[in-house]
Every structure is written in structure tokens, then in C-alpha cells.
Design a protein around this motif. Structure first.
Motif, PDB file in Angstrom:
ATOM      1  N   THR A 271       0.859  -1.183   0.000  1.00  0.00           N
ATOM      2  CA  THR A 271       0.000   0.000   0.000  1.00  0.00           C
ATOM      3  C   THR A 271       0.894   1.232   0.000  1.00  0.00           C
ATOM      4  O   THR A 271       1.622   1.479   0.968  1.00  0.00           O
ATOM      5  N   PRO A 272       0.898   2.008  -1.087  1.00  0.00           N
ATOM      6  CA  PRO A 272       1.773   3.192  -1.156  1.00  0.00           C
ATOM      7  C   PRO A 272       1.362   4.256  -0.130  1.00  0.00           C
ATOM      8  O   PRO A 272       0.227   4.283   0.365  1.00  0.00           O
ATOM      9  N   VAL A 359       2.682  -4.854   3.406  1.00  0.00           N
ATOM     10  CA  VAL A 359       3.502  -3.736   3.870  1.00  0.00           C
ATOM     11  C   VAL A 359       2.904  -2.420   3.401  1.00  0.00           C
ATOM     12  O   VAL A 359       2.075  -2.378   2.485  1.00  0.00           O
ATOM     13  N   VAL A 360       3.348  -1.338   4.036  1.00  0.00           N
ATOM     14  CA  VAL A 360       3.009   0.019   3.611  1.00  0.00           C
ATOM     15  C   VAL A 360       4.309   0.776   3.395  1.00  0.00           C
ATOM     16  O   VAL A 360       5.330   0.491   4.021  1.00  0.00           O
ATOM     17  N   THR A 361       4.281   1.731   2.481  1.00  0.00           N
ATOM     18  CA  THR A 361       5.460   2.570   2.260  1.00  0.00           C
ATOM     19  C   THR A 361       5.328   3.846   3.087  1.00  0.00           C
ATOM     20  O   THR A 361       4.236   4.418   3.212  1.00  0.00           O
ATOM     21  N   SER A 368       7.334  -1.016   5.695  1.00  0.00           N
ATOM     22  CA  SER A 368       7.190  -1.652   7.013  1.00  0.00           C
ATOM     23  C   SER A 368       6.017  -2.618   6.972  1.00  0.00           C
ATOM     24  O   SER A 368       4.980  -2.332   6.367  1.00  0.00           O
ATOM     25  N   ALA A 369       6.218  -3.779   7.614  1.00  0.00           N
ATOM     26  CA  ALA A 369       5.188  -4.814   7.621  1.00  0.00           C
ATOM     27  C   ALA A 369       3.987  -4.357   8.434  1.00  0.00           C
ATOM     28  O   ALA A 369       4.117  -3.705   9.472  1.00  0.00           O
ATOM     29  N   ILE A 404      -0.036   7.131   7.562  1.00  0.00           N
ATOM     30  CA  ILE A 404       0.769   6.587   6.469  1.00  0.00           C
ATOM     31  C   ILE A 404      -0.123   6.019   5.370  1.00  0.00           C
ATOM     32  O   ILE A 404       0.095   6.261   4.185  1.00  0.00           O
ATOM     33  N   THR A 405      -1.138   5.242   5.762  1.00  0.00           N
ATOM     34  CA  THR A 405      -1.974   4.546   4.779  1.00  0.00           C
ATOM     35  C   THR A 405      -3.095   5.418   4.235  1.00  0.00           C
ATOM     36  O   THR A 405      -3.655   5.133   3.170  1.00  0.00           O
ATOM     37  N   GLY A 406      -3.488   6.457   4.973  1.00  0.00           N
ATOM     38  CA  GLY A 406      -4.692   7.202   4.640  1.00  0.00           C
ATOM     39  C   GLY A 406      -5.889   6.527   5.291  1.00  0.00           C
ATOM     40  O   GLY A 406      -5.788   5.458   5.904  1.00  0.00           O
ATOM     41  N   PHE A 407      -7.066   7.154   5.132  1.00  0.00           N
ATOM     42  CA  PHE A 407      -8.260   6.660   5.815  1.00  0.00           C
ATOM     43  C   PHE A 407      -9.128   5.754   4.937  1.00  0.00           C
ATOM     44  O   PHE A 407     -10.164   5.262   5.374  1.00  0.00           O
TER      45      PHE A 407
END
Length: 460
Positions: A271-272, A359-361, A368-369, A404-407
Motif C-alpha cells: 500500500t503506497p 507492507v506500507v510505504t 514496514s510490515a 501513512i496509509t490514509g483513511f
């Protein structure tokens, strides 16, 4: 000399003359008879020779036939015995290129699914997997004021499947198995295929393809991290999908007693930063590594599995570990409880058809996992050999950092299932399942699904 004396003297002379006259005839008669006898003897000898020759030919044929019978008996003895009351399909092996004595088997099922679906926040996209079975990530979430519209129906037979198996045991006891399984849950192969306009034609797709040799297995099959034996008896394709580990992929596995270990195909879902979208990186260099311990008995079974993974995006890497505890507990002859609890870092691809990300960027490009967990519990009751029912509850949850991921990412899903399956004849199932599912995002928006799923399934 008197007349009487002269007469007496002439008698021997007459006799001699008579003998001299008839002797050649007698000799001639004797010679003709002998020739006739000789001819008859010669004919008899010829007939005897013919009889002897015929007898020799018959004896040769008998000997040849006995040898052929012996060879056939030896070949039949080398083949597996035909079960009592059944006849072989053919006199020679169906697997002409396989090792001698290899057994071939074929099976599968025909399954027709029909369902009516009602979603609260818009319809699931036509043609997507969520229209064919319960997939939590496809539940629409649009927010306040959304209207799902009227319920919609779908009919299909795409989950019908068939499998082929070749099994061989050597004289020394080594066991070999080749197995291939396919269904029709895939895209079409031409312009009219894969749609509901006219033909409803769908392509054959690969499910399993592996070879096993004693304790070793190589090929595509269920992940060693997945407990197939704990899956509930569902009308839906999976049932309690939210909390279920469900992955098939290529791997190399070793099993010894209650232990099994595997190295499996790696893949990282990403997930960017602050986008909420997701993609697969395909940059992994190391395989996913799993280990499982199993114990079972008349009471059911219990198993624990662990997994270690590397995640990679370009030059960025991270690692994660996950654990799964599952089993089946028999409550007498008519009831059982089936369950699973799964948790870990980067478990997203393995849980609920990838409802979460691995993971997310971050803002600086690092990855990160993502922590996640889920599980299910199901109760099965058999009323009679023809009627059984199942109740299921399942849920999943992911610890997203919204900064980081957004909502817009999925935070949790849950579902409840209740079904009745009627089997009027062995191998024929008529089932109906009520499903309620819900998906919630990080901003607390929710969408739900209500579905009546029915099926007709014949296993062969």
C-alpha cells in the motif's frame, strides 16, 4: 506196352504241362496283389505321417497358448486387484507412458451456484469475484447517504472442478504421486467468453499441480501455512473468509511424522504512502518459509503453523513472522467445532484473499510490515445422514497507521453464516446459506452485504 500203361505214363506229363502253363498266371496274380498291398501300406504310412505332423502342430500350438496364458497371468498379477463387484475399464493400462503398475484415478464435482445479494453502499462490480462468492474486500463502502439499490442475482457453475491422479508404488516401497486439479474460475479465451451475454464460456484454470515422492512434494498446492482440514462445511466457496488463511502456490515441502516444512513462492502486496490503493511488487528474492506441527485422533485434530517472510520493494526490504493455530474438535458423532486463529506481521496476502496489505510505504520510501490478525469458529451439526447444518462467525483486523496509509483502507471485516445442506442421495448436495458481511474503513465508514446463496453439487 499196354494201353493202360501208356495212359499211366502220360498223366504225370500232363500234370507237368498244366503246371507249366498256369505258373506264369499265378506268378502274375501274386505280383499284382503285392503291388496293391504295397500301395495300401504306402497310403497308410502317408496318413500316419499326416496324423503325426498334425499332432505335432497341435502340441506346438498348445505350448504357445500355455506360454501366452502364463504371461497374461503374470501381467495381471502385477496389476492392482479390481475391487469385488467391479469390472476393469480395459485389459491394458490406461497410462501407457507411466511406470508399470501405475494406477489412474479421476474425480471432481459439478456445482451450480445461485445467489441473491443486497449491498448497502452500491453494487459489487459485475464480473468481479465478489459476485461469485463472499470476498470481504469487494463489499462497497460509500459513506452516509449511499443507496445500494435493489438486490441483484447471479447464477454460475464456474466452481465445478475435476482432477487427475497417477499413483505408483515401487517394489522397494517408494511412493510416487502426480496430481492435477482444475476448475473454471477464470477469464474467457475469446471475445464471447467470460461474459453473460451469450455463451457464459470460461477458461479452465489451474488449482493444483504437484508430484510427491515419499516425504517430498514439489509443485502447486495449498500453502503449508493453511489448515484445509479445519475449513467449515459451507455452501459458499470458502464460508468464513474473513479470518481464513487461503493460499495455493508453488512450493517445495518435506513432511516427517507430525512435522512439515516448506519454501514457497514469495510475493509482496504494497500500500503506497497515503493512497489507499494496493499493488504487488514481485521483487522478492527469498521464498516464504513455513513450518507446521500436527496431532490428530478420534477426537479431531490440532495444529500450529509458523511462517517467516521477506518483503521487498525495489531496494527496500523488511521481514515479518506469522503464526496460525487451528483444528477441529468432535463433540460426539453428530457435532464438531472448527476454528482458526491467525496473526502476524505482513500476514495480509495470506488472510481473507488479501483483504489487507503485507507492507506500507512510508514518506521516505521505506517499507514496514503491517500487523494483522483474524480467525473463525464454526459449529456443525448432523441431524441425519441426509441433513446437516453449520453456523459460522469470522473476523479480521489490521493495525493501519492512518497517517501513512490514509483513511480509505480496510480496518476490519466480519461475517456470519448459517446454512442447511440436504443430501437426498449420496454425493448429491442441495444447500442454502444466509450470509451477512461487513467491511469497515479506517475513517469508520461501513458497508454491509446480505446474501442468500444456494447450490446444487454432485460429487463423482
Amino acid at each position: 506196352m499196354t494201353q493202360r500203361s501208356a495212359l499211366m505214363a502220360r498223366r504225370p506229363l500232363a500234370a507237368a504241362l498244366f503246371i507249366a502253363l498256369i505258373a506264369p498266371g499265378m506268378a502274375f496274380a501274386q505280383t499284382a496283389k503285392e503291388k496293391a498291398l504295397e500301395a495300401r501300406v504306402a497310403e497308410l504310412e502317408r496318413q500316419v505321417q499326416l496324423l503325426l505332423s498334425s499332432q505335432q502342430q497341435q502340441q506346438t500350438q498348445i505350448t504357445t497358448t500355455q506360454e501366452q496364458v502364463t504371461q497374461v497371468q503374470a501381467a495381471q498379477a502385477a496389476k492392482p486387484a479390481v475391487p469385488a463387484g467391479k469390472q476393469p475399464i480395459q485389459g491394458t493400462t490406461i497410462m501407457t507412458a507411466a511406470n508399470p503398475g501405475t494406477t489412474f484415478s479421476y474425480g471432481g464435482f459439478i456445482k451450480m451456484d445461485a445467489m441473491a445479494t443486497d449491498t448497502s453502499d452500491g453494487r459489487i462490480a459485475d464480473g468481479s469475484s465478489g459476485r461469485l462468492f463472499y470476498v470481504p474486500s469487494t463489499i462497497p463502502v460509500a459513506g452516509a447517504g449511499a443507496d445500494g439499490g435493489d438486490p441483484y442475482a447471479d447464477f454460475h457453475a464456474q466452481f465445478s472442478r475435476f482432477w487427475l491422479s497417477a499413483d505408483h508404488v515401487t517394489d522397494s516401497g517408494d511412493k510416487f504421486k502426480g496430481f492435477v486439479e482444475m476448475d473454471f474460475f477464470g477469464g474467457g479465451s475469446n471475445a464471447l467468453a467470460g461474459n453473460e451475454t451469450a455463451t457464459n464460456t470460461y477458461a479452465v484454470t489451474l488449482r493444483h499441480a504437484y508430484v510427491s515422492w515419499n516425504n517430498w512434494l514439489a509443485g502447486q498446492t495449498w500453502s503449508n501455512f493453511m489448515d484445509v482440514a479445519a475449513l467449515p462445511d459451507a455452501v459458499d466457496f470458502v464460508g468464513p473468509t474473513d479470518g481464513t488463511v487461503f493460499v495455493r502456490q508453488a512450493q517445495l515441502r518435506y513432511t516427517q511424522g507430525p512435522w512439515s516444512f516448506s519454501v514457497e513462492n514469495p510475493q509482496t502486496t504494497v500500500t503506497p504512502y497515503r493512497t489507499g490503493t494496493r499493488f504487488n511488487s514481485g521483487d522478492n528474492a527469498l521464498p516464504d518459509v513455513t513450518a507446521r506441527w500436527l496431532t490428530k485422533g478420534d477426537w479431531g485434530h490440532f495444529t500450529v503453523a509458523g511462517m517467516v517472510r521477506q518483503f521487498k520493494l525495489l531496494d527496500e526490504t523488511d521481514t515479518g513472522a506469522s503464526v496460525s493455530v487451528s483444528g477441529k474438535f468432535n463433540l460426539g458423532k453428530s457435532d464438531d467445532i472448527r476454528y482458526a486463529v491467525n496473526a502476524g506481521q505482513g500476514i495480509g496476502r495470506y488472510l481473507a484473499f488479501g483483504v489487507g496489505s503485507d507492507v506500507v510505504t512510508e514518506a521516505d520510501g521505506d517499507i514496514s510490515a503491517l500487523d494483522g490478525y483474524g480467525g473463525f469458529v464454526a459449529w456443525r451439526h448432523v441431524f441425519s445422514p441426509k441433513v446437516r447444518t453449520n453456523l459460522m462467525y469470522s473476523a479480521s483486523h489490521f493495525d493501519n497507521d492512518a497517517a501513512i496509509t490514509g483513511f480509505g483502507v480496510t480496518e476490519r471485516t466480519q461475517s456470519m453464516h448459517a446454512n442447511v445442506i440436504y443430501s437426498p442421495f449420496p454425493k448429491l448436495d442441495l444447500g442454502a446459506e444466509l450470509i451477512y458481511g461487513q467491511r469497515s474503513l479506517e475513517d469508520d465508514r461501513e458497508g454491509d452485504l446480505k446474501r442468500l446463496h444456494t447450490t446444487v453439487k454432485y460429487t463423482f
